[in-house]
Design an enzyme around this catalytic site. Structure first.
Site, mmCIF file in Angstrom:
data_model
loop_
_atom_site.group_PDB
_atom_site.id
_atom_site.type_symbol
_atom_site.label_atom_id
_atom_site.label_comp_id
_atom_site.label_asym_id
_atom_site.label_seq_id
_atom_site.Cartn_x
_atom_site.Cartn_y
_atom_site.Cartn_z
ATOM 1 C CG HIS A 132 -2.066 0.978 1.154
ATOM 2 N ND1 HIS A 132 -2.433 1.973 2.033
ATOM 3 C CD2 HIS A 132 -3.128 0.931 0.127
ATOM 4 C CE1 HIS A 132 -3.584 2.597 1.680
ATOM 5 N NE2 HIS A 132 -4.159 1.833 0.817
ATOM 6 C CG ASP A 170 17.215 12.283 -11.804
ATOM 7 O OD1 ASP A 170 17.405 11.064 -11.928
ATOM 8 O OD2 ASP A 170 16.951 13.338 -12.589
ATOM 9 C CE LYS A 187 -1.452 3.541 -2.120
ATOM 10 N NZ LYS A 187 -2.700 4.300 -1.828
#
Length: 552
Positions: free
Chosen positions: A216, A223, A218
């Protein structure tokens, strides 16, 4: 009520004890376990015979000592006893406000990436906007090969196996062309929970198997720039699904940490191949065919090595900067070529992976809620209001004021869904009403307030909190990332968020404005709220909710 009063009393007794944070975390975990045991005793349904299969027991973790630091630049330095502390300038932190801004920023960052693109999400959607994102990746990879001096650009994508494999057209099929065309530069890892195995894996239908556990996290990294969010890579999250997002610009140490974290989870995940098959990393235990305990031990070691090595590096850096024989002034740093401004903001990555016995986010969140003093204000938001027993006890039993923002049924992501899933918003209404009744029965209506977000044509997915110290009109701390403060986030899924602590008034104002914009679209919950026709919950939903609330 008598059974529920015990954990609340413990929280109040903490006010009389020194060295509270570590003790608070311990009592919080004990409270959560006692709460779950009490719930089991109250429900004698034969369905509970499935509990050993659906929720394997996980050994408790003893937290490191986390005493408040009396001499630090802020009162939250105890967090660095658990995780690395990254000092940055607030000028490198930007709070985003809309799905469109999030989407456009990601595309722009992909186009200019030279060294690495790292993306961790629950899934990648299959619509035209998601294809646009994949096309950006393909174009950037193509340019890296055609450049006069070819770059070593690498793309690493981490998704959940069950969600990413759902349907004939899915996340895997969206990414296969990249894997086939750029096999040396692209890695796609699919995390499979070790709790979904054997007979259980064979019996649970495709749409419901993700209830057992998910990847889950995110994180979107380009870079040395990082976006932390609760948003997935799907069209609604780019258009009309409200979430939260923070952009950390030119923060190489933070980017390195999250790259290593995603690599670590990727190493214990299944690797997507160009022919749409999956393979285990050589030498790694299979997540659902191999020994579960051995797999979880290996995963714990792999992830904790990343956390501990980064924490050690940052401790050395902190010691050299603040406690060395000769402190570097800004002029000295500039002369040495380091032109970064002095830090006024501190970033702490908080990881929660209970299947691997990693409970850092849980410890820190419980401690923050416990330590919020009288007069402090906590604005807590979640798209799925289903707090753990420990978090509920803290909200009801501590001294700070709480304003909790949650989704009205109409902006719940499951609203209008087909089949059983269509009843999930009603289940959340039932949980909300139970909590509101508890607030009222304790006479806490003035201190604990519920608010429901509503916006025509939108859904609500924001999660996190803002902490305002007593007497302050601006927040000094926020939590932002993937956790929803519910049972799933604490016990089943892999989660990551960051605590941002800042002394910068400009950044505090950004965070305050973010909070205000979300809460301005809400209405206060009262007894009359539950008298509305849309809030009437069917009897079968009320009966089933206690049995399934730990799965959504």
């Amino acid at each position: 009520m008598a059974a529920a009063a015990g954990p609340v009393l413990w929280r109040r007794l903490l006010g009389l004890l020194p060295g509270r944070p570590g003790l608070a975390a311990l009592l919080g975990r004990l409270s959560d376990r006692l709460g779950r045991n009490r719930d089991r005793r109250c429900r004698r349904s034969p369905w509970l015979l499935l509990a050993p299969l659906l929720s394997p027991t996980v050994p408790q973790v003893t937290s490191p000592p986390c005493c408040l630091c009396p001499e630090g630049v802020h009162r939250f330095q105890w967090i660095r006893n658990l995780v690395p502390e990254f000092g940055v300038s607030s000028s490198h932190v930007r709070v985003l406000s809309s799905p469109a801004e999030f989407f456009e920023l990601m595309k722009g960052q992909i186009k200019v990436a030279k060294r690495r693109v790292v993306m961790a999400s629950l899934y990648l959607g299959t619509g035209p906007l998601e294809q646009e994102l994949v096309d950006c990746l393909e174009s950037t990879l193509e340019k890296s090969l055609q450049a006069k001096f070819p770059s070593d650009l690498k793309v690493s994508i981490l998704l959940d196996f069950t969600r990413g494999s759902r349907g004939r057209k899915n996340s895997r099929t969206m990414l296969l062309p990249l894997l086939q065309r750029f096999p040396e530069q692209v890695r796609v890892s699919l995390f499979h929970t070790p709790n979904l195995r054997g007979l259980l894996r064979l019996l649970i239908p495709e749409r419901f198997n993700e209830t057992i556990g998910l990847q889950h996290i995110k994180v979107y990294l380009f870079d040395n720039n990082v976006i932390l969010s609760g948003a997935n890579l799907s069209d609604s999250y780019f258009t009309n699904r409200q979430d939260r997002y923070v952009f950390l610009q030119d923060c190489p140490e933070i980017a390195d940490f999250f790259t290593e974290l995603v690599d670590a989870v990727g190493d214990v995940s299944l690797q997507l191949q160009g022919d749409d098959t999956v393979q285990v990393v050589e030498g790694m235990v299979h997540p659902y065919k191999g020994d579960r305990a051995a797999y979880c031990r290996a995963a714990n070691k792999r992830v904790m090595d990343v956390i501990n090595s980064a924490r050690a590096r940052q401790q050395v850096l902190h010691a050299q900067t603040f406690h060395g024989d000769s402190l570097l002034t800004q002029e000295d740093a500039a002369a040495a070529g380091d032109r970064r401004p002095a830090p006024d903001t501190w970033i702490y990555p908080l990881i929660q992976m209970k299947p691997f016995e990693i409970q850092i986010d849980e410890i820190v969140t419980e401690t923050l809620l416990t330590e919020a003093e009288r007069g402090a204000k906590v604005y807590l938001t979640t798209g799925y209001f289903n707090l753990t027993q420990a978090y509920m006890d803290l909200v009801l039993g501590t001294r700070a004021e709480y304003q909790i923002l949650l989704a009205s049924p109409e902006v719940n992501g499951f609203f209008g869904a087909k089949g059983v899933a269509g009843a999930i918003p009603a289940a959340y209404v039932h949980i909300e009403r139970q909590f509101f009744s508890e607030v009222c029965s304790l006479g806490q209506q003035e201190r604990v307030q519920l608010q429901e977000y509503w916006r025509r044509g939108w859904t609500f997915h924001a999660k996190g909190l803002w902490l305002y110290l007593a007497g302050s009109s601006l927040p000094c701390l926020t939590l932002i990332g993937s956790p929803n403060f519910g049972y799933r986030s604490v016990h089943r899924d892999l989660e990551a968020q960051i605590a941002i602590v800042t002394e910068s008034r400009a950044l505090q104002q950004q965070l305050h404005q973010e909070q205000e914009q979300l809460y301005l679209r809400s209405g206060v919950v009262s007894s009359a709220t539950f008298e509305q026709p849309s809030r009437q919950v069917k009897l079968w939903v009320k009966m089933v909710t206690p049995l399934i609330k730990n799965f959504f």
